[in-house]
Design an enzyme around this catalytic site. Structure first.
Site, short mmCIF file in Angstrom:
data_model
loop_
_atom_site.label_atom_id
_atom_site.label_comp_id
_atom_site.label_asym_id
_atom_site.label_seq_id
_atom_site.Cartn_x
_atom_site.Cartn_y
_atom_site.Cartn_z
N HIS A 184 0.86 -1.19 0.00
CA HIS A 184 0.00 0.00 0.00
C HIS A 184 0.89 1.24 0.00
CE1 HIS A 184 -4.05 1.86 1.14
NE2 HIS A 184 -3.20 2.88 1.10
N HIS A 236 1.27 4.98 -2.26
CA HIS A 236 0.78 5.87 -3.31
C HIS A 236 1.93 6.53 -4.05
CE1 HIS A 236 -3.48 5.60 -2.27
NE2 HIS A 236 -3.08 5.55 -1.01
N HIS A 248 -9.74 0.99 -1.13
CA HIS A 248 -9.62 1.49 0.23
C HIS A 248 -10.97 1.34 0.94
CE1 HIS A 248 -6.03 3.24 -1.34
NE2 HIS A 248 -5.83 4.10 -0.36
N GLU A 286 -11.14 3.24 7.08
CA GLU A 286 -10.21 4.04 7.88
C GLU A 286 -10.96 5.27 8.40
OE1 GLU A 286 -5.70 5.83 7.85
OE2 GLU A 286 -6.90 6.14 6.05
N ASP A 293 1.77 3.84 3.10
CA ASP A 293 0.75 4.73 2.56
C ASP A 293 1.36 5.95 1.86
OD1 ASP A 293 -1.76 5.56 1.91
OD2 ASP A 293 -2.43 6.01 3.94
N ASP A 294 1.67 7.00 2.60
CA ASP A 294 2.22 8.24 2.03
C ASP A 294 3.39 8.73 2.89
OD1 ASP A 294 0.32 8.86 -0.19
OD2 ASP A 294 -1.13 8.90 1.44
#
Length: 354
Positions: free
Chosen positions: A13, A15, A199, A202, A280-281
């Site tokens: 996961h 981005h 997604h 969350e 994630d980021d």
């Protein structure tokens, strides 16, 4: 304790623009003579409330970073550096997701944008030794018809190799629209043999995950952390073997939990649900892949359990079974090594040979 950087693992996961490092972002901005907001370069992790205002701040930061990704070379650099960073953290497999729509205006359209990433993924895999997979992800902030366009594009490049699209996802603010609206796009992707990785769960609770299961039929779910709010949902996810791409740093930065001690990783693990810890980021959360395993260690996970988390990430990947078997053996070898301990001091009367 054993070195978590050396623990073989898969990263499922991540981005595209969010994978950037701050120094690379600054360099791209300098080349374009663009001024970045201070919050992107102050080396302070984003931390916003889990509401519409908080998401707006997060999205504004992400969009500001994306303004410097305006060329083929910048896009290739992102892929190359993401693979290199993962290699340094013991990752054997990276599945990176991109919405090519955001970069299309600068490289001639969504098809060239996707082809650039796919082409560079082949090169990055060869150079880094990290297997690469590319996931096309639609955005909830755009019309569901746009998702169908992306699904058809992804279907044209569907396959298992680094130069092909392995999956189709759905990202951005999960409070936008109804999950069912993206069902047609996911059916297009499914017919093409793509894995489905939306997604969910969350920013919204367990009910959003139930809808994701009903309408999108996921192979994995991005985040899914709030499945803990419904014991029956935990049972269903475990029964179906649907892995959750859990991103602790994201959960804290986006205000879902106040700090890492509240992330219910243990509950999900004990429920028998496969977990793929992911970053994630990293650009906004300043927390990369190994940091997520450090968080698990801080939450009380033993080295044996950390090894099992790594195994689960590998099993949940869309890599070939032969690759998975090799990596799982490497996890066993990591666990078989003695933990790192400080070297005992030699007695003062000890005589050593030269």
């Amino acid at each position: 304790m054993r070195d978590l950087q050396k623990l073989p693992k898969a990263h499922l996961h991540l981005h595209f623009t969010g994978s950037l490092s701050v120094p690379t972002l600054e360099d791209l901005a300098r080349r374009q003579k663009r001024r970045l907001p201070d919050n992107l370069t102050d080396n302070v992790a984003l931390h916003v409330p889990a509401d519409q205002r908080g998401w707006f701040r997060f999205q504004r930061s992400y969009d500001s970073a994306r303004t410097v990704v305006r060329s083929e070379e910048a896009m290739r650099r992102i892929v190359r550096e993401a693979a290199k960073a993962d290699a340094a953290e013991g990752s054997r497999r990276l599945e990176i997701q991109i919405d090519p729509t955001s970069y299309a205006p600068f490289v001639g359209g969504i098809t060239p944008a996707l082809e650039i990433v796919l082409d560079e993924a082949v090169k990055a895999q060869h150079e880094s030794g990290v297997e690469m997979g590319v996931i096309v992800a639609a955005s909830r902030t755009r019309h569901p018809m746009d998702a169908r366009t992306l699904a058809r594009l992804a279907a044209r490049y569907a396959g298992d190799g680094p130069g092909q699209v392995i999956g189709f996802g759905l990202s951005n603010d999960e409070r936008r629209g109804e999950v069912s609206e993206w069902g047609p796009a996911f059916r297009i992707a499914c017919r093409a043999g793509l894995k489905l990785v939306p997604h969910g769960g969350e920013l919204l609770g367990a009910q959003a995950i139930w809808k994701t299961l009903e309408y999108l039929h996921p192979d994995r779910i991005g985040h899914g952390i709030r499945a803990v709010e419904d014991p029956r949902l935990l049972e269903v996810l475990a029964e179906r073997g649907i892995a959750l791409e859990v991103c602790p740093a994201s959960n804290v930065s986006l205000g879902v939990f106040s700090d890492e001690s509240e992330v219910p990783l243990r509950i999900i693990f004990d429920a028998g649900i496969p977990i793929a810890l992911s970053a994630d980021d990293p650009l906004l959360f300043l927390s990369r892949l190994t940091d997520q395993y450090e968080t698990a260690r801080n939450l009380g996970f033993s080295d044996e359990e950390l090894a099992e988390l790594a195994r689960e990430s590998i099993r949940a990947s869309f890599a070939a079974e032969s690759s998975k078997r090799a990596w799982l053996s490497e996890v066993d070898a990591w666990l078989a090594n003695e933990p790192i301990t400080s070297k005992p001091a030699m007695p003062s009367d000890c005589v050593t040979e030269r």
